[in-house]
Motif scaffolding. Structure first.
Motif, short mmCIF file in Angstrom:
data_model
loop_
_atom_site.label_atom_id
_atom_site.label_comp_id
_atom_site.label_asym_id
_atom_site.label_seq_id
_atom_site.Cartn_x
_atom_site.Cartn_y
_atom_site.Cartn_z
N LEU A 64 -5.47 -9.77 -2.80
CA LEU A 64 -4.30 -9.44 -3.19
C LEU A 64 -2.99 -9.55 -2.08
O LEU A 64 -3.75 -9.57 -1.57
CB LEU A 64 -3.75 -7.67 -3.90
N PRO A 65 -2.36 -10.05 -2.90
CA PRO A 65 -1.25 -10.33 -1.85
C PRO A 65 -0.62 -8.38 -1.12
O PRO A 65 -0.02 -8.71 -0.16
CB PRO A 65 0.31 -10.75 -2.59
N SER A 66 -1.32 -7.05 -1.95
CA SER A 66 -0.58 -6.36 -1.26
C SER A 66 -1.34 -5.34 -2.22
O SER A 66 -1.92 -5.63 -3.00
CB SER A 66 0.94 -5.94 -2.05
N PRO A 67 -1.70 -4.74 -1.91
CA PRO A 67 -3.60 -3.30 -2.11
C PRO A 67 -2.73 -2.85 -2.84
O PRO A 67 -3.30 -2.72 -3.95
CB PRO A 67 -2.63 -2.16 -0.36
N ILE A 68 -1.36 -2.78 -3.61
CA ILE A 68 -0.84 -2.61 -4.85
C ILE A 68 0.14 -3.24 -5.44
O ILE A 68 1.07 -3.80 -4.85
CB ILE A 68 -0.57 -1.89 -5.70
N TYR A 69 -0.12 -4.36 -6.59
CA TYR A 69 0.58 -5.03 -7.14
C TYR A 69 0.38 -5.07 -8.58
O TYR A 69 -0.31 -4.92 -9.61
CB TYR A 69 -0.48 -6.69 -6.72
N PHE A 70 1.63 -5.41 -9.64
CA PHE A 70 2.20 -5.28 -10.69
C PHE A 70 2.79 -6.97 -10.80
O PHE A 70 3.40 -6.92 -9.60
CB PHE A 70 3.53 -4.16 -10.55
N CYS B 115 1.36 -5.91 -19.09
CA CYS B 115 1.79 -6.27 -17.74
C CYS B 115 0.55 -5.66 -16.79
O CYS B 115 -0.34 -4.80 -17.77
CB CYS B 115 2.49 -5.30 -16.77
N SER B 116 -0.10 -6.29 -15.79
CA SER B 116 -1.80 -5.41 -15.05
C SER B 116 -1.10 -5.11 -13.47
O SER B 116 0.48 -5.24 -12.99
CB SER B 116 -2.14 -6.70 -15.28
N LEU B 117 -1.10 -3.70 -13.55
CA LEU B 117 -1.42 -2.48 -11.87
C LEU B 117 -2.13 -3.11 -11.72
O LEU B 117 -3.62 -2.55 -12.23
CB LEU B 117 -0.55 -1.80 -12.14
N TYR B 118 -2.76 -3.95 -10.18
CA TYR B 118 -3.87 -4.19 -9.27
C TYR B 118 -4.10 -3.18 -8.39
O TYR B 118 -2.97 -3.16 -7.66
CB TYR B 118 -3.81 -5.70 -9.15
N VAL B 119 -4.82 -2.45 -8.27
CA VAL B 119 -5.33 -1.58 -7.61
C VAL B 119 -6.27 -2.29 -6.36
O VAL B 119 -7.78 -2.34 -6.78
CB VAL B 119 -5.00 -0.30 -7.96
N VAL B 120 -6.46 -1.63 -5.31
CA VAL B 120 -7.67 -2.78 -3.98
C VAL B 120 -8.32 -1.74 -3.88
O VAL B 120 -8.26 -0.03 -4.43
CB VAL B 120 -7.40 -2.33 -2.79
N ALA B 121 -9.43 -1.69 -4.39
CA ALA B 121 -10.85 -0.91 -4.79
C ALA B 121 -11.21 0.61 -3.44
O ALA B 121 -10.95 1.39 -4.37
CB ALA B 121 -12.16 -1.45 -4.49
N GLU B 122 -10.65 0.07 -2.08
CA GLU B 122 -10.59 1.63 -1.47
C GLU B 122 -9.26 2.43 -1.86
O GLU B 122 -9.47 3.55 -1.46
CB GLU B 122 -10.09 0.75 -0.05
N HIS B 123 -8.44 2.14 -2.35
CA HIS B 123 -7.47 3.29 -3.59
C HIS B 123 -8.24 3.75 -4.82
O HIS B 123 -6.81 4.04 -5.00
CB HIS B 123 -6.47 2.54 -3.55
N CYS B 124 -8.98 3.22 -5.05
CA CYS B 124 -9.48 3.60 -5.93
C CYS B 124 -10.75 5.00 -6.41
O CYS B 124 -11.05 4.96 -7.96
CB CYS B 124 -10.46 2.27 -6.75
N ASP B 125 -10.64 5.21 -5.50
CA ASP B 125 -11.90 6.66 -5.62
C ASP B 125 -11.44 7.97 -6.32
O ASP B 125 -12.57 8.35 -6.90
CB ASP B 125 -11.74 7.25 -3.99
#
Length: 271
Positions: free
Chosen positions: A26-32, A97-107
């Motif tokens: 991802l281009p950012s840890p959280i991406y919309f 829309c999609s909000l992408y969240v890197v795995a380490e922020h999904c705990d």
């Protein structure tokens, strides 16, 4: 909402294939991101190492996970945990829309695929991002706003499945019939008599596979049919007749109980 939707064969979908925007990072840890999808569009079967929150501003998005279909009308969204293989599709035109969240922020986010109830605050945040998407590189303000969205997703109520399905031959046959004819008014007792089983058995299958009563499932199926008819411009009166409601007011009351808005309000929001 494990929103298991109406069964839909991939062969029946027009070949409008869209590819996910990112493959490995991802281009950012959280991406919309948001996108307009034509009727019959699909995303190919894929998985990615980050979580994805899918919400539809108009139309209904469907996500296929294995043999199950999860469906997201406007009151709900779908959460896909990292690494889950899935396919996105929509029968009718949709804006999502999609909000992408890197795995380490999904705990603290759901461990499994599920449908989530979208609160008014979360919906307003998503609408704001849709209207004014932050541009890379994100500012500190952008990052804080995206983190607030993740916090709201973490607090969202899991809705189980808006429209689950069943692989049981008896119950599956009933649900498929209602998929094809949502205005069917046969009671569970009538279905049991027709299929040579007991109403108690079918009730048990409903609770086991659907997590809800037969009447609740049928109402939800009618809501999905009504949303699509509203998007196509059909009148409330015609929809009520097609779904075998005694009156337009009875249909409107059911729709509002399920969706929190009237059919006309939904139509305006889907336009």
């Amino acid at each position: 909402m494990t929103t298991d939707s109406v069964k839909l064969s991939e062969a029946a979908m027009p070949a409008h294939s869209h590819h996910p925007p990112f493959d490995h990072q991802l281009p950012s840890p959280i991406y919309f991101r948001s996108a307009h999808m034509p009727a019959g569009a699909t995303y190919p079967h894929h998985a990615h190492p980050w979580g994805e929150f899918v919400y539809s501003f108009s139309g209904v998005m469907e996500v296929k996970v294995g043999s199950r279909h999860y469906l997201a009308p406007q009151q709900y969204a779908i959460w896909l945990p990292p690494g889950l293989a899935h396919q996105g599709l929509n029968r009718h035109q949709a804006c999502h829309c999609s909000l992408y969240v890197v795995a380490e922020h999904c705990d603290e986010l759901p461990r499994g695929v599920c449908a989530l109830t979208v609160s008014p605050l979360l919906r307003a945040l998503l609408e704001h991002l849709h209207q004014s998407p932050p541009a890379l590189p994100f500012t500190a303000e952008d990052q804080r706003l995206l983190q607030v969205v993740v916090d709201q997703i973490r607090q969202a109520e899991c809705a189980g499945s808006f429209l689950p399905t069943s692989e049981d031959p008896l119950l599956g046959h009933i649900l498929q019939t209602l998929d094809d004819h949502p205005g069917d008014t046969r009671s569970l007792a009538e279905w049991a008599h027709q299929l040579g089983t007991s109403e108690r058995t079918l009730m048990r299958y409903c609770l086991r596979d659907l997590g809800m009563s037969f009447a609740d499932w049928r109402q939800r199926r009618r809501v999905i049919a009504a949303m699509r008819a509203l998007e196509q411009g059909e009148t409330v009166e015609k929809i009520a007749r097609d779904l075998n409601y005694r009156s337009a007011s009875a249909f409107i009351a059911m729709f509002r109980r399920q969706m929190g808005i009237t059919p006309d309000e939904y139509r305006k929001g889907a336009g």
